[in-house]
Design a protein around this motif. Structure first.
Motif, short mmCIF file in Angstrom:
data_model
loop_
_atom_site.label_atom_id
_atom_site.label_comp_id
_atom_site.label_asym_id
_atom_site.label_seq_id
_atom_site.Cartn_x
_atom_site.Cartn_y
_atom_site.Cartn_z
N MET A 1 0.84 -1.18 0.00
CA MET A 1 0.00 0.00 0.00
C MET A 1 0.88 1.24 0.00
SD MET A 1 -2.95 1.16 2.70
CE MET A 1 -4.12 0.00 1.97
N ALA A 2 0.47 2.23 -0.79
CA ALA A 2 1.23 3.47 -0.87
C ALA A 2 1.24 4.22 0.46
CB ALA A 2 0.65 4.36 -1.97
N ALA A 3 2.31 4.98 0.67
CA ALA A 3 2.42 5.75 1.91
C ALA A 3 1.79 7.13 1.78
CB ALA A 3 3.89 5.89 2.29
N GLN A 4 1.29 7.47 0.60
CA GLN A 4 0.66 8.77 0.40
C GLN A 4 -0.75 8.75 1.01
OE1 GLN A 4 2.38 7.17 -2.05
NE2 GLN A 4 4.13 8.53 -1.90
N THR A 5 -0.92 9.43 2.12
CA THR A 5 -2.18 9.35 2.86
C THR A 5 -3.34 9.97 2.11
OG1 THR A 5 -1.56 11.36 4.06
CG2 THR A 5 -1.04 9.25 5.09
N ASP A 6 -3.07 10.98 1.25
CA ASP A 6 -4.17 11.58 0.50
C ASP A 6 -4.77 10.57 -0.47
OD1 ASP A 6 -1.85 11.53 -0.96
OD2 ASP A 6 -2.20 13.44 -1.96
N ALA A 7 -3.92 9.76 -1.09
CA ALA A 7 -4.42 8.73 -2.00
C ALA A 7 -5.12 7.62 -1.23
CB ALA A 7 -3.27 8.14 -2.82
N THR A 8 -4.55 7.23 -0.10
CA THR A 8 -5.16 6.18 0.72
C THR A 8 -6.53 6.58 1.21
OG1 THR A 8 -2.96 5.48 1.44
CG2 THR A 8 -4.83 4.73 2.75
N PHE A 23 -2.72 -9.40 5.87
CA PHE A 23 -1.75 -8.37 6.21
C PHE A 23 -1.70 -7.30 5.12
CE2 PHE A 23 -0.19 -12.14 8.45
CZ PHE A 23 -0.14 -11.64 9.74
N ILE A 24 -1.23 -6.12 5.48
CA ILE A 24 -1.11 -5.01 4.55
C ILE A 24 0.32 -4.49 4.61
CG2 ILE A 24 -1.94 -2.70 3.96
CD1 ILE A 24 -4.51 -3.37 5.55
N SER A 25 1.06 -4.66 3.51
CA SER A 25 2.43 -4.16 3.43
C SER A 25 2.39 -2.67 3.07
CB SER A 25 3.22 -4.93 2.37
OG SER A 25 3.30 -6.30 2.71
N VAL A 26 2.98 -1.84 3.91
CA VAL A 26 2.93 -0.39 3.71
C VAL A 26 4.29 0.09 3.22
CG1 VAL A 26 2.39 1.83 4.76
CG2 VAL A 26 1.28 -0.25 5.61
N LYS A 27 4.30 0.79 2.09
CA LYS A 27 5.54 1.28 1.50
C LYS A 27 5.97 2.59 2.17
CE LYS A 27 3.90 1.18 -2.72
NZ LYS A 27 3.77 1.18 -4.19
N PHE A 74 10.54 -1.49 5.16
CA PHE A 74 11.95 -1.21 5.42
C PHE A 74 12.68 -1.13 4.08
CE2 PHE A 74 10.60 -2.57 9.50
CZ PHE A 74 11.54 -2.18 10.43
N PRO A 75 13.18 0.03 3.68
CA PRO A 75 13.89 0.13 2.40
C PRO A 75 15.35 -0.28 2.53
CG PRO A 75 13.76 2.28 3.41
CD PRO A 75 13.03 1.35 4.34
N SER A 76 15.86 -0.96 1.51
CA SER A 76 17.29 -1.22 1.44
C SER A 76 17.94 -0.34 0.37
CB SER A 76 17.56 -2.70 1.14
OG SER A 76 16.94 -3.08 -0.08
#
Length: 330
Positions: A1-8, A23-27, A74-76
């Protein structure tokens, strides 16, 4: 799921969706890509604006997503910029993205192993209020994650009792161990280690119940006040298969969490919003391991290697031409 709250906010009915999702994977990364023409970290835990991990996760929970179903991203990879003035700190003016990395060849996006090469001969600056690092060399500025920022994010994950972690991506970590001199997969290994630690605080460690029925979860079992019993990591468990137990009322009167079978420590039940999930551990040969899954809970962490086909079940995102391997929570 995108981290942009306006889109969410406009595109998802999280309270309804959550009833049908495990589960929901949050970017929670790439929050800043230089749109404001100044330097900024793309995955800060906190910040003065809304482009940070804490704001996104708090927003999703307020919108009805259960904390136990949210996987913290978690970004690598790192986001890098070219400075346009002599200023080098946060908020310094930029002319655009940085030069492409020597291997990934994407402007403004570097792998962790490329970042490690960049760090030779320069200093790492820690942004204490955001719990993330950055570095500068010449006109190139890079905001990245390291083992210290991973530790801070895992501490946050545990304090909020989130469902676990999702990493993008395995091949952006130093998979060979040749660049960062921290061993193979230094970021993911640190994440695995940190998640494997005992969750000892009262806020993040509920009591563990031990069902004794040898066949299935009991329909009438009542919750007890058993003391917390920490289950150690079973390194022989390489593959976990989790299935929903649709007819059982085992979790009807139990809090979300893991309930370990006293007669078989490799079989346990997970309660999520009154639903019962059964997980059994299996041992596979190394020829089957093409991805990694880390499965944390308040009291139990198992590590498993899963086949590439199972990775398709996870929420994934691949910018450019990169292949994705997902480190996620079952």
């Amino acid at each position: 799921m995108a981290a942009q709250t306006d889109a969410t906010d406009t595109q998802y009915e999280l309270s309804v969706m959550s009833e049908y999702l495990d589960f929901i994977s949050v970017k929670t990364f790439d929050a800043s890509g230089g749109q404001d023409k100044v330097t900024a970290h793309h995955s800060s835990l906190y910040s003065e604006n809304n482009a940070n991990v804490d704001y996104v996760m708090q927003f999703l929970m307020k919108q009805g997503a259960p904390a136990g179903k949210l996987l913290l991203g978690f970004p690598s990879h790192a986001r890098s910029f070219t400075l346009s003035t002599t200023a080098t700190g946060l908020g310094a003016p930029i002319s655009g993205p940085a030069n492409p990395g020597p291997f990934t060849q994407q402007i403004g996006l570097w792998s962790y192993y490329e970042t490690c090469s960049f760090l030779r001969g320069t200093s790492v600056h820690w942004i204490d209020g955001q719990k993330v690092p950055y570095a500068v060399k010449g006109s190139q500025w890079v905001g990245f994650d390291n083992q210290r920022s991973y530790n801070a994010k895992v501490d946050y994950l545990k304090s909020k009792r989130l469902g676990g972690a999702a990493v993008w991506t395995l091949d952006m970590d130093d998979f060979s161990g040749q660049f960062c001199e921290q061993g193979k997969y230094p970021l993911i290994s640190q994440l695995k280690h940190k998640l494997s630690e005992d969750w000892t605080t009262q806020e993040t460690t509920p009591a563990v119940l031990h069902p004794t029925d040898s066949s299935s979860p009991s329909e009438g079992t009542q919750p007890t006040q058993d003391p917390v019993i920490t289950t150690k990591l079973d390194t022989s468990c390489f593959h976990n298969i989790t299935v929903v137990y649709p007819v059982s009322s085992f979790c009807t009167r139990r809090a979300d969490g893991l309930y370990v079978r006293s007669d078989n420590p490799k079989t346990f039940y997970r309660c999520v919003l009154r639903k019962t999930y059964v997980t059994k551990c299996h041992t596979l040969g190394t020829e089957h391991s093409s991805g990694v899954t880390i499965i944390p809970s308040q009291n139990l962490v198992l590590v498993s290697f899963v086949t590439a086909t199972l990775l398709l079940l996870f929420s994934v995102w691949t910018p450019g031409d990169f292949a994705l391997y997902s480190l996620s929570v079952l």
